[in-house]
Design a protein around this motif. Structure first.
Motif, short mmCIF file in Angstrom:
data_model
loop_
_atom_site.label_atom_id
_atom_site.label_comp_id
_atom_site.label_asym_id
_atom_site.label_seq_id
_atom_site.Cartn_x
_atom_site.Cartn_y
_atom_site.Cartn_z
N LEU A 1 -2.73 20.25 -14.35
CA LEU A 1 -3.47 19.56 -13.05
C LEU A 1 -3.18 17.63 -13.00
CD1 LEU A 1 -6.22 20.60 -15.12
CD2 LEU A 1 -5.90 21.44 -12.63
N ILE A 2 -2.37 17.18 -13.76
CA ILE A 2 -1.75 16.15 -13.92
C ILE A 2 -0.63 16.67 -12.77
CG2 ILE A 2 -0.47 14.26 -14.78
CD1 ILE A 2 -1.96 15.11 -17.49
N ASP A 3 0.45 17.76 -12.61
CA ASP A 3 1.58 17.41 -11.42
C ASP A 3 0.91 17.18 -10.51
OD1 ASP A 3 3.30 17.13 -13.80
OD2 ASP A 3 3.64 19.44 -13.94
N GLN A 4 -0.33 17.89 -10.53
CA GLN A 4 -1.43 18.24 -8.87
C GLN A 4 -1.60 16.84 -7.96
OE1 GLN A 4 -3.73 20.97 -10.01
NE2 GLN A 4 -2.94 23.00 -8.51
N VAL A 5 -1.87 16.20 -8.98
CA VAL A 5 -2.75 14.75 -9.08
C VAL A 5 -1.54 13.52 -8.08
CG1 VAL A 5 -3.62 12.72 -9.35
CG2 VAL A 5 -5.00 14.79 -10.29
N SER A 6 0.32 14.26 -8.81
CA SER A 6 0.60 13.11 -8.74
C SER A 6 1.12 13.26 -7.69
CB SER A 6 1.93 13.66 -9.77
OG SER A 6 2.84 12.55 -10.11
N ALA A 7 2.12 14.52 -7.39
CA ALA A 7 2.47 15.20 -6.44
C ALA A 7 1.66 14.52 -5.03
CB ALA A 7 2.70 17.12 -6.31
N GLU A 8 0.52 15.34 -5.08
CA GLU A 8 -0.72 15.07 -4.05
C GLU A 8 -0.50 13.43 -3.43
OE1 GLU A 8 -2.65 14.74 -0.53
OE2 GLU A 8 -2.25 16.62 -1.99
N LYS A 9 -0.40 12.49 -4.36
CA LYS A 9 -0.13 11.27 -4.39
C LYS A 9 1.50 10.95 -3.80
CE LYS A 9 0.76 6.79 -7.39
NZ LYS A 9 0.40 6.64 -8.59
N GLU A 10 1.91 11.55 -3.70
CA GLU A 10 3.50 11.34 -3.44
C GLU A 10 3.43 11.67 -1.76
OE1 GLU A 10 6.18 9.09 -4.87
OE2 GLU A 10 3.85 9.18 -6.53
N ALA A 11 2.69 12.98 -1.81
CA ALA A 11 2.60 13.08 -0.33
C ALA A 11 2.13 12.36 0.55
CB ALA A 11 1.59 14.53 -0.01
N LEU A 12 0.81 11.62 0.24
CA LEU A 12 0.31 11.02 0.72
C LEU A 12 1.18 9.39 0.97
CD1 LEU A 12 -3.65 11.42 -1.20
CD2 LEU A 12 -2.52 11.75 1.13
N ARG A 13 1.55 9.04 -0.10
CA ARG A 13 2.29 7.72 0.60
C ARG A 13 3.26 7.56 1.51
NH1 ARG A 13 3.69 4.51 -3.51
NH2 ARG A 13 3.05 5.73 -5.40
N GLY A 14 3.69 8.99 2.23
CA GLY A 14 4.43 8.60 3.44
C GLY A 14 3.46 8.24 4.96
N GLN A 15 2.44 8.51 4.30
CA GLN A 15 1.17 8.82 5.31
C GLN A 15 -0.33 7.62 5.36
OE1 GLN A 15 -1.37 12.67 5.17
NE2 GLN A 15 -0.31 13.63 4.94
N ALA A 16 -0.29 7.51 3.71
CA ALA A 16 -0.48 5.76 3.88
C ALA A 16 -0.64 4.30 5.09
CB ALA A 16 -0.36 5.13 2.63
N PRO A 17 -1.39 3.66 5.43
CA PRO A 17 -1.00 2.74 6.28
C PRO A 17 -0.30 1.46 5.66
CG PRO A 17 -3.29 3.04 5.73
CD PRO A 17 -2.42 4.15 5.49
N PRO A 18 0.84 0.84 5.92
CA PRO A 18 0.55 -0.32 5.01
C PRO A 18 -0.98 -1.23 4.46
CG PRO A 18 1.92 -0.33 7.00
CD PRO A 18 1.33 0.63 6.96
N GLY A 19 -0.63 -2.08 3.39
CA GLY A 19 -1.28 -2.69 3.32
C GLY A 19 -2.01 -3.28 1.47
N PRO A 20 -3.02 -4.19 1.54
CA PRO A 20 -2.97 -4.30 -0.36
C PRO A 20 -3.56 -3.08 -0.92
CG PRO A 20 -4.62 -5.24 0.89
CD PRO A 20 -4.22 -4.65 2.04
N ASN A 21 -3.21 -2.76 -2.31
CA ASN A 21 -3.14 -2.10 -3.27
C ASN A 21 -3.24 -0.82 -2.82
OD1 ASN A 21 -5.45 -4.51 -4.38
ND2 ASN A 21 -6.55 -4.37 -3.47
N LEU A 22 -2.41 -0.74 -2.39
CA LEU A 22 -1.23 0.68 -2.35
C LEU A 22 -1.44 1.69 -3.27
CD1 LEU A 22 0.21 2.58 -0.28
CD2 LEU A 22 2.22 1.61 -1.18
N GLU A 23 -1.68 1.42 -4.12
CA GLU A 23 -1.13 1.79 -5.69
C GLU A 23 -2.46 2.85 -5.85
OE1 GLU A 23 1.24 4.13 -6.66
OE2 GLU A 23 2.88 2.94 -5.51
N ALA A 24 -3.51 1.61 -5.31
CA ALA A 24 -5.04 2.12 -6.29
C ALA A 24 -5.62 3.15 -4.83
CB ALA A 24 -6.03 0.81 -6.65
N ARG A 25 -5.30 2.35 -3.61
CA ARG A 25 -5.31 3.43 -2.08
C ARG A 25 -4.87 5.14 -2.53
NH1 ARG A 25 -3.32 1.55 2.23
NH2 ARG A 25 -2.11 0.12 1.64
N LEU A 26 -3.60 5.37 -3.07
CA LEU A 26 -2.94 6.32 -3.48
C LEU A 26 -3.86 7.39 -4.69
CD1 LEU A 26 0.60 5.65 -2.63
CD2 LEU A 26 -0.80 6.50 -1.09
N CYS A 27 -3.68 6.11 -5.17
CA CYS A 27 -4.66 7.18 -6.61
C CYS A 27 -6.05 7.94 -6.26
CB CYS A 27 -4.64 6.12 -7.88
SG CYS A 27 -3.48 5.68 -8.59
#
Length: 189
Positions: A66-92
């Motif tokens: 379960l932990i690994d699935q959330v982490s993998a999803e977070k990394e998959a979203l990283r490439g799609q995330a628009p620039p801006g503040p609080n990137l890690e919080a937005r990804l989490c």
């Protein structure tokens, strides 16, 4: 030398974790047996024990997945995330919201009883939470906004995973829009 599984073919470990997740969703972790998991996975009990030598090891494997699935999803979203503040919080928050339904919800609900009986099963999750908090504090432009947004989504997803949410679909959408505004604009003076 280990040979990788052919593309698209699941390893025994994956089959076992899939079978265990299905059974936990159906009957709960307390009634889960290694024999039932082996049968559902189409393996011998010896094959299961080779991968997971005890029920506790299997439950730990499920939590880690379960932990690994959330982490993998977070990394998959990283490439799609628009620039801006609080990137890690937005990804989490985005990763957690994307995965908090379906089988993850059923598995998490089923695991609740097992973790109540053996709180040490949650040690890996405790570590992830500590690391996430540290990362948010170190990387967020507006730490208060990042922590509030993260906490709000964690609370919402927890309610949803355990079938306790009192929010309508409209309420949920309004909450998520507010969290997105908070993380995108912040609250710092």
């Amino acid at each position: 030398m280990l040979f990788p599984c052919s593309r698209g073919r699941k390893s025994s470990r994956e089959k076992i974790l899939d079978a265990a997740a299905e059974l936990v969703a159906e009957i709960g972790a307390g009634r889960l047996t290694l024999e039932a998991v082996a049968e559902k996975a189409g393996l011998s009990k010896g094959g299961l024990l080779y991968n997971f030598p005890s029920k506790e090891a299997l439950l730990q494997g499920m939590i880690q997945r379960l932990i690994d699935q959330v982490s993998a999803e977070k990394e998959a979203l990283r490439g799609q995330a628009p620039p801006g503040p609080n990137l890690e919080a937005r990804l989490c928050t985005a990763a957690l919201l994307k995965l908090c339904g379906g089988q993850m919800k059923e598995t998490a609900s089923g695991m609740l009883a097992a973790t109540a009986e053996n709180p040490k099963l949650l040690d890996p999750l405790r570590q992830v939470i500590r690391e996430t908090l540290k990362t948010l504090k170190e990387t967020s432009e507006d730490v208060d906004a990042a922590l509030l947004g993260w906490l709000a989504v964690e609370g919402l997803s927890s309610y949803e995973m355990h079938g306790l949410s009192p929010f309508s679909d409209e309420d949920r959408e309004r909450i998520l829009q507010a969290v997105n505004r908070l993380l995108s604009k912040g609250i710092a003076p």
